[in-house]
Design an enzyme around this catalytic site. Structure first.
Site, PDB file in Angstrom:
ATOM      1  N   ASP A 180      23.120 104.817 -75.019  1.00  0.00           N
ATOM      2  CA  ASP A 180      24.583 104.839 -74.909  1.00  0.00           C
ATOM      3  C   ASP A 180      25.028 104.040 -73.677  1.00  0.00           C
ATOM      4  O   ASP A 180      25.965 103.244 -73.733  1.00  0.00           O
ATOM      5  CB  ASP A 180      25.141 106.278 -74.893  1.00  0.00           C
ATOM      6  CG  ASP A 180      24.388 107.230 -73.979  1.00  0.00           C
ATOM      7  OD1 ASP A 180      23.344 106.837 -73.418  1.00  0.00           O
ATOM      8  OD2 ASP A 180      24.854 108.382 -73.807  1.00  0.00           O
ATOM      9  N   LYS A 237      16.897 107.676 -76.271  1.00  0.00           N
ATOM     10  CA  LYS A 237      17.812 108.797 -76.027  1.00  0.00           C
ATOM     11  C   LYS A 237      16.935 110.010 -75.704  1.00  0.00           C
ATOM     12  O   LYS A 237      17.055 111.076 -76.312  1.00  0.00           O
ATOM     13  CB  LYS A 237      18.675 108.978 -77.294  1.00  0.00           C
ATOM     14  CG  LYS A 237      19.869 109.878 -77.140  1.00  0.00           C
ATOM     15  CD  LYS A 237      20.982 109.359 -76.260  1.00  0.00           C
ATOM     16  CE  LYS A 237      22.002 110.469 -76.057  1.00  0.00           C
ATOM     17  NZ  LYS A 237      22.923 110.220 -74.936  1.00  0.00           N
ATOM     18  N   TYR A 264      13.764 105.328 -90.212  1.00  0.00           N
ATOM     19  CA  TYR A 264      13.742 104.586 -91.473  1.00  0.00           C
ATOM     20  C   TYR A 264      12.634 105.018 -92.431  1.00  0.00           C
ATOM     21  O   TYR A 264      12.439 104.397 -93.460  1.00  0.00           O
ATOM     22  CB  TYR A 264      13.610 103.082 -91.179  1.00  0.00           C
ATOM     23  CG  TYR A 264      14.932 102.436 -90.837  1.00  0.00           C
ATOM     24  CD1 TYR A 264      15.590 102.751 -89.650  1.00  0.00           C
ATOM     25  CD2 TYR A 264      15.533 101.521 -91.702  1.00  0.00           C
ATOM     26  CE1 TYR A 264      16.807 102.170 -89.336  1.00  0.00           C
ATOM     27  CE2 TYR A 264      16.752 100.940 -91.387  1.00  0.00           C
ATOM     28  CZ  TYR A 264      17.386 101.270 -90.210  1.00  0.00           C
ATOM     29  OH  TYR A 264      18.592 100.695 -89.902  1.00  0.00           O
TER      30      TYR A 264
HETATM   31  C1  IPM Z   1      19.573  95.065 -91.065  1.00  0.00           C
HETATM   32  C2  IPM Z   1      20.250  95.914 -92.119  1.00  0.00           C
HETATM   33  C3  IPM Z   1      19.224  96.816 -92.806  1.00  0.00           C
HETATM   34  C4  IPM Z   1      18.677  97.764 -91.765  1.00  0.00           C
HETATM   35  C5  IPM Z   1      19.737  97.592 -94.026  1.00  0.00           C
HETATM   36  C6  IPM Z   1      20.391  96.706 -95.042  1.00  0.00           C
HETATM   37  C7  IPM Z   1      18.634  98.390 -94.678  1.00  0.00           C
HETATM   38  O1  IPM Z   1      21.307  96.629 -91.579  1.00  0.00           O
HETATM   39  O2  IPM Z   1      18.640  94.331 -91.409  1.00  0.00           O
HETATM   40  O3  IPM Z   1      20.004  95.099 -89.906  1.00  0.00           O
HETATM   41  O4  IPM Z   1      19.273  98.822 -91.510  1.00  0.00           O
HETATM   42  O5  IPM Z   1      17.628  97.446 -91.204  1.00  0.00           O
END
Ligand code: IPM
Ligand code: NAD
Ligand code: MN
Length: 359
Positions: A225, A192, A141
Site C-alpha cells: 500500500d 503485506k 492465482y
Molecule cells: C494480466 C491480466 C491477467 C492477470 C488476467 C487476464 C488473467 O490482468 O496479464 O495482467 O491477472 O494476470
C-alpha cells in the site's frame, strides 16, 4: 557459414484487440526478421473465444508438450470476450501456459518514452525507468478454494493463496540476478506481511536471506500500500521491484499509466532456458476491437523482449527505438494523442526498423 536453427514462434492473437495488435507485432517482427535474416518461423494458432464457443476446446491436449519441444517462444495478443463471462478459455490458455510451462518470472519493464505521455506532474524519461518482477506461478492465482452453501444466504467462499519457499526464492533470486546483469542499484520487495502473517512472512524471510547473497545490490522492503503511494510521488526512486502474483498484476496497471497507458506496457513470461511467452499487459478491450484505435506499441515492445530473449538483442533494440521515435514524433494512435490507426502505426514501425538495419 552454417544456417542457424529455426526458432519457431507460436502466435496466439486471442480475442478483441489482441487480434489487431498481434497483426502489427507480426508485421514489425517480419520486417526485423527479413532485414537481419533472423531464423524465425511464426505459426498462427486461432485459439480464440469463437473457437471455444464453436467447439468447446480451449488449450488443446498436448499443446504444452508441443511448445516445450518444438517452439522457442509463444506470443499472445490478449484474451477476454463478453460472451465468455467466466473467462474459461482465457484461464485455460493464458494462465494454462504461464503455469503449465512454469514461467515463473513475469517481467514487466516500466519505461517512459516521452514526457508528454506521463500523467505525473513534471516527470521525464529519467524519472520513469524501473522493472517489475511479478511472481507468475503461485500466490492468489492457484485457484485453490471452494464454496460452502453456495447460492444461499449462508454462503461461504474460500480462496487460498499459495506461497512456496522454492517459488518465492526463485523469483527473488531472478530479480537480484537481473539487477546484477543490468547494472541496477536496488531490489525492492513489496508485500503485506503486516497482515498476511504466514504467506507474506515467508517472503520477508526469504528476501532477507537472498539479499544477503548480493552485497553489491541494495535491498529494501515496502508494504504494497505504501509502495503505490511511492510510485506516484517518487517514481524516480524505483529500480527493480519484486512482488507476488496479485500485487504484481495490480501495480503494473498503475505503472502502465506512467508510460502513457495500457497500450504501451509490455511483458515477458520467462523460465530461463525454456520456451517462454510474451504478451502486452493490456486485455482485449472489446469496445476497440477492429476499430483501428488499439495501440499496437505494447505488443511490439513485447515482441522486442522476445527478440532479446531469443538472442537477437540488436533487432530487439531497433524495435524499441522505433517505438520511442514514433512516440516522440507524435506518430501514434489516439490513446497517445495521435491520429494514426493501429495498422498505420505498425506500418511505420516496420519501415523504421527496416531503415535502421540498412543504415
Ligand atoms: C494480466 C491480466 C491477467 C492477470 C488476467 C487476464 C488473467 O490482468 O496479464 O495482467 O491477472 O494476470
Ligand atoms: P483492457 O486492458 O482490455 O482495457 C482497459 C482500457 O484500457 C480500454 O478500455 C482502453 O481504454 C485501454 N486500452 C487497453 N489496451 C489498449 C490499447 N492497446 N490501445 C489503446 N487503449 C487500450 O482491460 P479490461 O477492459 O479490464 O478487460 C477487457 C477484457 O480483457 C476482459 O475480458 C479481461 O478479463 C481481459 N484481460 C485480458 C488480459 C490478457 O489477456 N492478458 C489482461 C487484462 C484483461
Ligand atoms: Mn493485469
Amino acid at each position: 557459414m552454417s544456417q542457424s536453427p529455426t526458432q519457431r514462434i507460436a502466435v496466439l492473437p486471442g480475442d478483441g484487440i489482441g487480434k489487431d495488435v498481434t497483426a502489427e507485432a507480426v508485421k514489425v517482427l517480419s520486417a526485423a526478421a527479413e532485414v537481419w535474416s533472423l531464423p524465425l518461423e511464426m505459426v498462427h494458432l486461432d485459439w480464440d473465444a469463437d473457437r471455444y464457443l464453436r467447439t468447446g476446446e480451449t488449450l488443446p491436449a498436448g499443446a504444452l508438450d508441443d511448445f516445450r519441444t518444438n517452439y522457442a517462444a509463444v506470443f499472445i495478443g490478449a484474451y477476454g470476450d463478453p460472451r465468455v463471462p467466466d473467462m474459461k478459455h482465457a484461464a485455460d490458455i493464458l494462465l494454462g501456459i504461464r503455469f503449465g510451462l512454469d514461467l515463473y518470472i513475469n517481467l514487466r519493464p516500466v519505461k517512459l518514452y516521452d514526457p508528454r505521455l506521463c500523467p505525473l506532474k513534471d516527470r521525464t524519461e529519467k524519472d520513469i525507468d524501473f522493472v517489475v518482477f511479478r511472481e507468475n506461478t503461485e500466490g492468489a492465482y492457484v485457484n485453490v478454494g471452494g464454496n460452502f452453501k453456495k447460492g444461499t444466504a449462508d454462503e461461504i467462499a474460500v480462496q487460498e493463496e499459495i506461497h512456496t519457499r522454492k517459488g518465492v526464492e526463485r523469483i527473488i533470486r531472478a530479480a537480484f540476478d537481473y539487477a546484477v546483469r543490468h547494472g541496477r542499484r536496488e531490489v525492492l520487495m513489496a508485500d503485506k506481511s503486516n497482515v498476511m502473517r504466514y504467506g507474506h512472512d515467508l517472503w520477508q524471510r526469504v528476501f532477507a536471506a537472498v539479499a544477503a547473497e548480493y552485497p553489491g545490490i541494495e535491498s529494501r522492503h515496502m508494504f504494497v500500500d505504501a509502495l503505490t503511494m511511492q510510485m506516484v510521488l517518487k517514481p524516480e526512486t524505483l529500480d527493480v521491484i519484486v512482488t507476488n502474483n496479485m500485487f504484481g498484476d495490480i501495480i503494473t496497471d498503475l505503472a502502465a499509466a506512467f508510460q502513457g497507458g495500457l497500450g504501451m506496457a509490455a511483458s515477458a513470461n520467462l523460465h530461463p532456458g525454456q520456451t517462454s511467452m510474451f504478451e502486452p499487459v493490456h486485455g482485449s478491450a472489446p469496445k476497440y476491437a477492429g476499430t483501428g484505435r488499439a495501440n499496437p506499441m505494447g505488443a511490439v515492445l513485447s515482441s522486442a523482449l522476445m527478440l532479446d530473449t531469443l538472442g537477437h538483442a540488436e533487432a530487439g533494440r531497433a524495435l524499441e527505438d522505433a517505438v520511442a521515435r514514433a512516440v516522440r514524433e507524435g506518430q501514434t494512435t489516439p490513446d497517445l494523442g495521435g491520429s494514426l490507426t493501429t495498422s498505420q502505426v505498425g506500418d511505420l514501425l516496420a519501415r523504421t526498423v527496416a531503415a535502421t538495419a540498412r543504415s
